[in-house]
Design an enzyme around this catalytic site. Structure first.
Site, PDB file in Angstrom:
ATOM      1  N   LYS A 157      -7.307 -13.233  28.806  1.00 16.08           N
ATOM      2  CA  LYS A 157      -7.220 -12.153  29.788  1.00 16.08           C
ATOM      3  C   LYS A 157      -5.758 -11.752  29.994  1.00 16.08           C
ATOM      4  O   LYS A 157      -4.844 -12.467  29.594  1.00 16.08           O
ATOM      5  CB  LYS A 157      -7.792 -12.597  31.145  1.00 16.08           C
ATOM      6  CG  LYS A 157      -9.279 -12.948  31.137  1.00 16.08           C
ATOM      7  CD  LYS A 157     -10.151 -11.736  30.942  1.00 16.08           C
ATOM      8  CE  LYS A 157     -11.634 -12.088  31.027  1.00 16.08           C
ATOM      9  NZ  LYS A 157     -12.086 -12.891  29.872  1.00 16.08           N
ATOM     10  N   SER A 182     -14.479  -8.574  26.338  1.00 14.49           N
ATOM     11  CA  SER A 182     -13.774  -8.435  27.612  1.00 14.49           C
ATOM     12  C   SER A 182     -12.380  -7.833  27.453  1.00 14.49           C
ATOM     13  O   SER A 182     -11.785  -7.385  28.427  1.00 14.49           O
ATOM     14  CB  SER A 182     -13.665  -9.794  28.314  1.00 14.49           C
ATOM     15  OG  SER A 182     -12.825 -10.676  27.593  1.00 14.49           O
TER      16      SER A 182
END
Length: 203
Positions: A161, A123
């Protein structure tokens, strides 16, 4: 320290939990982490107290504190690597005049404490954080927009993230992968557990 392997496991678990969260685990959290019963954890903790390597306030749930002077077995390796010089593409190595060492512990030192996590998944691949890389995390509870963070969502799901503050009391957790969508969540559902300050990769 004349400890049994299981007692060492308990100490390492306590140390790792404190590094990650900034406070000690409860007896039940230790039991869950080590896959044993709370009664067994009480027995190990009592033995470690008697051996004077652990201290506990019986009236507080999160009071476990390692007080031994010796390093734990996984801390005894050196974090230093020899620094031999500087290199640029197409040019000779510029040697360092005096022998130097690159000390990873000093390089990534923070008064807030640091820990390392291994990345699983892709990711964050557009930020060159790849599956199998190790990220060095500075333990913090606050982050600036755009920083790469370890986020705990709803007290259960941990994820790496980029962090952005949005209007209306929301935050956006942005993956660095064009094939993945960001998550926009209420700010009170997201707890910042640390900020990325370095990455380590082996080949």
């Amino acid at each position: 320290m004349n400890l049994t392997p299981r007692q060492l496991d308990v100490l390492v678990a306590i140390r790792n939990y404190r590094h990650l969260h900034g406070y000690a685990p409860t007896m039940q959290e230790l039991a869950d982490q080590l896959g044993t019963s709370k009664v067994t954890i009480f027995e190990h903790v009592g033995a470690l107290e008697r051996k004077r390597v652990l201290r506990r306030d019986k009236h507080k749930a999160r009071s476990l504190e390692i007080i031994a002077d010796e390093l734990l077995p996984d801390e005894e390796r050196s974090t230093k690597l020899p620094l031999l010089g500087n290199i640029a593409a197409g040019a000779p190595i510029e040697a360092v005049e005096n022998r130097e060492d690159l000390d990873l512990e000093t390089m990534f030192h923070s008064k807030h404490g640091v820990y390392v996590l291994r990345i699983r998944g892709e990711s964050m691949i557009d930020d060159h954080l790849c599956d199998g890389d190790y990220v060095v995390i500075e333990r913090r509870e606050n982050a600036k927009s755009g920083e790469q963070i370890v986020a705990l969502i709803d007290g259960q799901e941990a994820t790496l993230k980029r962090f952005y503050k949005e209007s209306g009391g929301k935050v956006r957790l942005q993956p660095a992968n064009k094939s993945m969508e960001p998550r926009v969540l209420e700010a009170d559902r997201v707890k910042v557990q640390g900020v990325v300050i370095g990455v380590l990769r082996s080949y």
